[in-house]
Design a protein around this motif. Structure first.
Motif, PDB file in Angstrom:
ATOM      1  N   ASP A   1      -2.775  28.304  59.688  1.00 47.27           N
ATOM      2  CA  ASP A   1      -1.930  28.429  58.498  1.00 47.27           C
ATOM      3  C   ASP A   1      -0.588  27.731  58.658  1.00 47.27           C
ATOM      4  OD1 ASP A   1      -3.717  29.695  56.978  1.00 47.27           O
ATOM      5  OD2 ASP A   1      -2.707  31.655  56.949  1.00 47.27           O
ATOM      6  N   ARG A   2      -0.082  27.208  57.524  1.00 50.45           N
ATOM      7  CA  ARG A   2       1.278  26.678  57.554  1.00 50.45           C
ATOM      8  C   ARG A   2       2.252  27.822  57.321  1.00 50.45           C
ATOM      9  NH1 ARG A   2       1.129  22.099  53.209  1.00 50.45           N
ATOM     10  NH2 ARG A   2      -0.031  23.714  52.090  1.00 50.45           N
ATOM     11  N   THR A   3       3.463  27.651  57.816  1.00 50.18           N
ATOM     12  CA  THR A   3       4.477  28.693  57.645  1.00 50.18           C
ATOM     13  C   THR A   3       4.925  28.727  56.185  1.00 50.18           C
ATOM     14  OG1 THR A   3       5.209  28.126  59.857  1.00 50.18           O
ATOM     15  CG2 THR A   3       6.652  29.558  58.557  1.00 50.18           C
ATOM     16  N   GLY A   4       4.965  29.888  55.607  1.00 48.00           N
ATOM     17  CA  GLY A   4       5.381  30.026  54.214  1.00 48.00           C
ATOM     18  C   GLY A   4       6.898  30.137  54.100  1.00 48.00           C
ATOM     19  N   VAL A   5       7.454  29.573  53.057  1.00 48.87           N
ATOM     20  CA  VAL A   5       8.898  29.621  52.833  1.00 48.87           C
ATOM     21  C   VAL A   5       9.149  29.856  51.345  1.00 48.87           C
ATOM     22  CG1 VAL A   5      11.028  28.280  52.863  1.00 48.87           C
ATOM     23  CG2 VAL A   5       9.393  28.056  54.732  1.00 48.87           C
ATOM     24  N   ALA A   6      10.100  30.764  51.059  1.00 53.06           N
ATOM     25  CA  ALA A   6      10.489  30.954  49.657  1.00 53.06           C
ATOM     26  C   ALA A   6      11.456  29.842  49.258  1.00 53.06           C
ATOM     27  CB  ALA A   6      11.151  32.312  49.487  1.00 53.06           C
ATOM     28  N   VAL A   7      11.257  29.282  48.070  1.00 54.73           N
ATOM     29  CA  VAL A   7      12.113  28.177  47.634  1.00 54.73           C
ATOM     30  C   VAL A   7      12.643  28.480  46.241  1.00 54.73           C
ATOM     31  CG1 VAL A   7      12.181  25.747  47.007  1.00 54.73           C
ATOM     32  CG2 VAL A   7      10.899  26.471  49.014  1.00 54.73           C
ATOM     33  N   VAL A   8      13.961  28.291  46.072  1.00 51.41           N
ATOM     34  CA  VAL A   8      14.569  28.429  44.747  1.00 51.41           C
ATOM     35  C   VAL A   8      15.270  27.113  44.432  1.00 51.41           C
ATOM     36  CG1 VAL A   8      16.152  29.774  43.309  1.00 51.41           C
ATOM     37  CG2 VAL A   8      14.969  30.872  45.230  1.00 51.41           C
ATOM     38  N   GLY A   9      15.068  26.582  43.200  1.00 54.79           N
ATOM     39  CA  GLY A   9      15.739  25.347  42.794  1.00 54.79           C
ATOM     40  C   GLY A   9      14.842  24.145  42.973  1.00 54.79           C
ATOM     41  N   ASP A  10      15.441  22.970  42.782  1.00 50.40           N
ATOM     42  CA  ASP A  10      14.655  21.743  42.791  1.00 50.40           C
ATOM     43  C   ASP A  10      15.527  20.593  43.266  1.00 50.40           C
ATOM     44  OD1 ASP A  10      12.296  20.387  42.436  1.00 50.40           O
ATOM     45  OD2 ASP A  10      11.932  21.350  40.479  1.00 50.40           O
ATOM     46  N   GLY A  11      14.942  19.393  43.369  1.00 48.66           N
ATOM     47  CA  GLY A  11      15.730  18.236  43.764  1.00 48.66           C
ATOM     48  C   GLY A  11      15.073  17.479  44.887  1.00 48.66           C
ATOM     49  N   PRO A  12      15.694  16.411  45.381  1.00 45.32           N
ATOM     50  CA  PRO A  12      15.095  15.537  46.401  1.00 45.32           C
ATOM     51  C   PRO A  12      14.792  16.294  47.697  1.00 45.32           C
ATOM     52  CG  PRO A  12      17.357  14.831  45.867  1.00 45.32           C
ATOM     53  CD  PRO A  12      17.024  15.919  44.926  1.00 45.32           C
TER      54      PRO A  12
ATOM     55  N   VAL B   1      12.397  37.729  52.357  1.00 49.10           N
ATOM     56  CA  VAL B   1      12.743  37.597  53.777  1.00 49.10           C
ATOM     57  C   VAL B   1      13.122  38.955  54.354  1.00 49.10           C
ATOM     58  CG1 VAL B   1      14.261  36.448  55.435  1.00 49.10           C
ATOM     59  CG2 VAL B   1      13.500  35.248  53.368  1.00 49.10           C
ATOM     60  N   ARG B   2      13.947  39.694  53.589  1.00 48.94           N
ATOM     61  CA  ARG B   2      14.380  41.012  54.074  1.00 48.94           C
ATOM     62  C   ARG B   2      13.191  41.954  54.267  1.00 48.94           C
ATOM     63  NH1 ARG B   2      19.620  41.804  54.374  1.00 48.94           N
ATOM     64  NH2 ARG B   2      21.012  40.400  53.235  1.00 48.94           N
ATOM     65  N   ASP B   3      12.214  41.829  53.364  1.00 44.24           N
ATOM     66  CA  ASP B   3      11.032  42.702  53.465  1.00 44.24           C
ATOM     67  C   ASP B   3      10.090  42.265  54.586  1.00 44.24           C
ATOM     68  OD1 ASP B   3      12.036  44.100  51.417  1.00 44.24           O
ATOM     69  OD2 ASP B   3      10.641  43.368  49.878  1.00 44.24           O
ATOM     70  N   GLY B   4      10.370  41.109  55.162  1.00 46.64           N
ATOM     71  CA  GLY B   4       9.524  40.653  56.262  1.00 46.64           C
ATOM     72  C   GLY B   4       8.276  39.932  55.798  1.00 46.64           C
ATOM     73  N   ASP B   5       8.191  39.596  54.492  1.00 43.81           N
ATOM     74  CA  ASP B   5       6.993  38.920  54.004  1.00 43.81           C
ATOM     75  C   ASP B   5       7.023  37.429  54.339  1.00 43.81           C
ATOM     76  OD1 ASP B   5       6.003  41.237  53.000  1.00 43.81           O
ATOM     77  OD2 ASP B   5       6.953  40.993  51.026  1.00 43.81           O
ATOM     78  N   LEU B   6       8.195  36.821  54.334  1.00 41.05           N
ATOM     79  CA  LEU B   6       8.325  35.391  54.654  1.00 41.05           C
ATOM     80  C   LEU B   6       9.419  35.224  55.704  1.00 41.05           C
ATOM     81  CD1 LEU B   6       8.136  33.827  51.057  1.00 41.05           C
ATOM     82  CD2 LEU B   6       6.403  33.683  52.849  1.00 41.05           C
ATOM     83  N   PRO B   7       9.298  34.236  56.588  1.00 42.65           N
ATOM     84  CA  PRO B   7      10.307  34.084  57.642  1.00 42.65           C
ATOM     85  C   PRO B   7      11.638  33.509  57.132  1.00 42.65           C
ATOM     86  CG  PRO B   7       8.634  32.374  57.827  1.00 42.65           C
ATOM     87  CD  PRO B   7       8.170  33.292  56.750  1.00 42.65           C
ATOM     88  N   ALA B   8      11.634  32.755  55.998  1.00 45.36           N
ATOM     89  CA  ALA B   8      12.887  32.151  55.547  1.00 45.36           C
ATOM     90  C   ALA B   8      12.834  31.845  54.054  1.00 45.36           C
ATOM     91  CB  ALA B   8      13.163  30.862  56.320  1.00 45.36           C
ATOM     92  N   ALA B   9      14.009  31.716  53.450  1.00 45.25           N
ATOM     93  CA  ALA B   9      14.106  31.310  52.044  1.00 45.25           C
ATOM     94  C   ALA B   9      15.092  30.143  51.953  1.00 45.25           C
ATOM     95  CB  ALA B   9      14.589  32.469  51.188  1.00 45.25           C
ATOM     96  N   VAL B  10      14.729  29.136  51.164  1.00 42.84           N
ATOM     97  CA  VAL B  10      15.608  27.969  50.979  1.00 42.84           C
ATOM     98  C   VAL B  10      16.101  27.998  49.535  1.00 42.84           C
ATOM     99  CG1 VAL B  10      15.756  25.451  51.050  1.00 42.84           C
ATOM    100  CG2 VAL B  10      14.250  26.672  52.646  1.00 42.84           C
ATOM    101  N   VAL B  11      17.420  28.045  49.361  1.00 38.25           N
ATOM    102  CA  VAL B  11      17.990  28.097  48.011  1.00 38.25           C
ATOM    103  C   VAL B  11      18.785  26.816  47.769  1.00 38.25           C
ATOM    104  CG1 VAL B  11      19.469  29.370  46.419  1.00 38.25           C
ATOM    105  CG2 VAL B  11      18.128  30.607  48.153  1.00 38.25           C
ATOM    106  N   VAL B  12      18.346  26.015  46.793  1.00 37.88           N
ATOM    107  CA  VAL B  12      18.999  24.735  46.508  1.00 37.88           C
ATOM    108  C   VAL B  12      19.750  24.853  45.191  1.00 37.88           C
ATOM    109  CG1 VAL B  12      18.648  22.267  46.175  1.00 37.88           C
ATOM    110  CG2 VAL B  12      17.123  23.547  47.689  1.00 37.88           C
ATOM    111  N   ARG B  13      21.081  24.642  45.270  1.00 30.38           N
ATOM    112  CA  ARG B  13      21.897  24.609  44.042  1.00 30.38           C
ATOM    113  C   ARG B  13      22.609  23.259  44.040  1.00 30.38           C
ATOM    114  NH1 ARG B  13      23.468  29.830  45.779  1.00 30.38           N
ATOM    115  NH2 ARG B  13      22.640  31.516  44.488  1.00 30.38           N
ATOM    116  N   GLY B  14      22.077  22.315  43.274  1.00 31.14           N
ATOM    117  CA  GLY B  14      22.683  20.983  43.254  1.00 31.14           C
ATOM    118  C   GLY B  14      22.605  20.351  44.620  1.00 31.14           C
TER     119      GLY B  14
END
Lengths: 347, 304
Positions: A46-57, A83-96
């Motif tokens: 399996d690949r590592t799952g990551v939460a992602v918010v936002g968009d862009g390059p 992440v806090r619940d331990g479901d995913l190891p990291a979250a990436v939040v992109v704002r601009g």
């Protein structure tokens, strides 16, 4: 029919009509193979799952990297909660132009991977934004290594374990049951020698081992497990035969002392189960303490395991059979000799 | 064979002890060819040990055994095809049908399939050929185990308590089988703790107790030799005890709650005297049995 073939036929029929025996010989080890195979294969691939918010390059580049499995969220709080619940190891939040990473403190390896990948992507994007040519270049290529995918390791290990348990209990149960029911006595009153009786039982055990080999390897080769045989896999056949005789001899020794089928069965399991763990049938011994690895060298199953791994998946040739064959043959002769000495026709 | 017929079995002063216990304590007997010989006695009398020594399964501490002219100990492969042995436990291969058991045992002796099937018919299990051994009744299992002992057409057959733990009907069925085997000219040596059964089946019996043979002869001779009185049992009240004692030849007469029992060594005049009085209704005559012989020899009631 000769005495030899008719005794072997009688044993095969009795075995096939005993549902418990068939289950523990074929289906039980197969369940181990299926369960372990699915658990470990799932984890490794399996690949590592990551939460992602936002968009862009940056997000596009992360997606293209193909190492992470992106799960999209609209709300940064919802992503962080994952992440806090331990479901995913990291979250990436992109704002601009601002890229924020939240990672779990517990899973340092996974979150380190995520942070490293994200920072690499961000650095690359920064460099591209400056328009300057890169100073350093990176060339990466993969090579075949000796470490094995779980199924490559599991299939030979579980096969060796299954052959050892059915070899030991096959011999021990037959002897104990036949002595208790006075079948041995009855046979002794017929003009057949003990060699005929024992060799027909060995033949049945060898046949069982070959069927086990074909069955387990056959299942492991199917797509959900994805075993790949290498080189001279058929060298496993002599190993199966020698392994059977060695464990049969151990079973004869157990059967010489066991008074009932139950105690024979218990003793066989008590002997084989710890041996299977110590011999690395289920888990690799690489992380085990050195003394334990030394001890395991005294166990016949360890050598059968090693031999199976070498010829089935590591692509080694006849030379890999030498040590395991010598050890198994030695066990057959020495233990078989002792078992013949303590053998009893009746209680 | 010419000249004098050799006895099938000769046991001469065999002894076997386990620690302090003298299981077999100087036993001698001879069994002629074609004879039906019974070894009787209560449990623990040493019957099975005696049989096992004769079969060659056990070594005697001392004494000598000749089986069909040969020494059965140590294991004598030349002798094995000529003897058939049924062990006390029903020793079968696991989960095989009656027919498969016979074929497997037969093949140990190099016997063809037809002989094996014939034995199944002989013991009356022809219709149970495809039934698994563990699904047969107790009597059927015993008959199957006898068929397995006979599968190679042996000259001498050893049966260890073949009728033990069977219901009366199954026992009688088995008696027919045993008689049929004897009719085929086999020598039969068998143990039992049913004295009544031995009396019916055997040409000769040896009564054993505590490792020794107490008496050996035909059942009729043993009983006659006992010179025991015949018991005539009447309904209570048919005649009084005084009247009974007055009859010529009556030795004792006593009454209990239901019957009047008369002992006599001259049953004929006593019975005719009773007939004259018209008191024959419900009359029973009991002659001595092997149980009385046992009682006489040991001073103990026979308890199997």
């Amino acid at each position: 029919m000769t005495a030899f073939t008719s005794l072997a036929t009688a044993m095969v029929k009795g075995f096939l009509r005993d549902r418990m025996a068939v289950f523990f010989t074929f289906l039980f080890p197969l369940m181990f193979l299926v369960v372990f195979g699915l658990i470990f294969n799932g984890g490794g691939g399996d690949r590592t799952g990551v939460a992602v918010v936002g968009d862009g390059p940056v997000v596009t580049a992360l997606e293209q990297a193909g190492v992470l499995e992106l799960r999209r969220f609209d709300d940064p709080d919802a992503a962080e909660r994952q992440v806090r619940d331990g479901d995913l190891p990291a979250a990436v939040v992109v704002r601009g132009h601002d890229v924020g990473v939240v990672y779990a403190a517990s899973d340092q390896v996974a979150s380190g991977t995520v942070v490293g990948i994200v920072s690499g992507v961000v650095d690359k994007a920064n460099l591209a934004a400056t328009g300057a040519p890169p100073t350093f270049s990176l060339r990466a290529r993969s090579v075949e290594d000796a470490s094995l995918k779980p199924i490559q390791f599991l299939a030979p290990g579980i096969l060796s374990w299954a052959v050892s348990i059915s070899g030991v209990s096959g011999a021990a149960l037959t002897l104990a049951a036949w002595r208790k029911k006075q079948v041995l006595r009855r046979i002794r009153l017929a003009p057949v020698g003990p060699t005929t009786v024992l060799s027909s039982r060995v033949l049945v055990s060898v046949g069982t081992a070959l069927v086990q080999g074909a069955l387990f390897v056959g299942v492991a080769l199917t797509p959900p497990f994805g075993l790949r045989l290498n080189g001279q896999w058929w060298l496993a056949v002599p190993l199966l035969v020698l392994g059977t005789t060695a464990f049969f001899a151990i079973g004869m020794l157990v059967g010489a002392f066991a008074r009932t089928e139950e105690s024979a069965n218990g003793a066989a399991n008590l002997l084989v189960m710890p041996m299977a763990f110590l011999s690395g049938s289920f888990f690799p011994l690489e992380d085990a303490p050195a003394w334990l690895r030394t001890v395991s060298n005294a166990l016949p199953l360890r050598h059968m395991n090693d031999g199976m791994l070498d010829v089935l998946v590591r692509g080694k040739g006849v030379e890999a059979l030498l040590l395991p064959s010598a050890v198994l043959l030695g066990f057959t002769l020495v233990v078989g000799f002792v078992a013949a000495k303590v053998f009893r026709w009746e209680d | 064979m010419t000249g004098v017929r050799m006895p099938a079995v000769v046991a001469a002063d065999i002894r076997k002890s386990y620690g302090e216990l003298n299981a077999v304590d100087g036993v001698s007997f001879t069994v002629a060819e074609g004879e039906f010989f019974g070894i009787l006695g209560p449990n623990g009398a040493g019957k099975t040990t005696t049989l096992e020594i004769v079969e060659g399964l056990r070594q005697a501490d001392s004494g000598h055994v000749t089986l069909l002219g040969e020494n059965p100990w140590p294991r004598n492969p030349a002798l094995l095809p000529r003897i058939g042995v049924q062990l006390q436990a029903s020793s079968f291969f696991e989960k095989l049908t009656a027919k498969e058991q016979l074929l497997t045992f037969g093949s140990l002796y190099g016997v063809g399939d037809t002989t094996a099937m014939e034995m199944l018919e002989l013991v009356g299990l022809g219709d149970k050929a495809d039934v698994r051994e563990d699904r047969l009744s107790g009597g059927q299992r015993q008959r199957l185990s006898i068929a397995c002992a006979l599968v190679h057409d042996p000259d001498v057959v050893f049966l260890d308590e073949p009728t033990a733990a069977l219901d009366p009907q199954a026992r009688r069925n088995l008696w027919d089988v045993l008689r049929e085997i004897q009719a085929r000219g086999k020598t039969i040596v068998y143990t039992t703790h049913y004295l009544d059964e031995a009396e019916i089946l055997c040409d000769r019996v040896a009564i054993m107790d505590r490792g020794r043979i107490l008496a050996m002869d035909s059942p009729a001779t043993l009983v006659r030799g006992l010179d025991a009185p015949t018991q005539v049992v009447l309904q209570r009240g048919a005649i009084s005890t005084e009247q009974a004692r007055a009859i010529n030849g009556v030795e004792h007469a006593y009454e209990d709650d239901v019957s009047l029992t008369i002992s006599t060594r001259k049953p004929a005049p006593v019975l005719s005297a009773l007939a004259e009085r018209g008191t024959l209704d419900g009359l029973q005559v009991r002659t001595a049995t092997l149980e009385d012989v046992f009682l006489h020899l040991t001073g103990r009631e026979y308890r199997a």
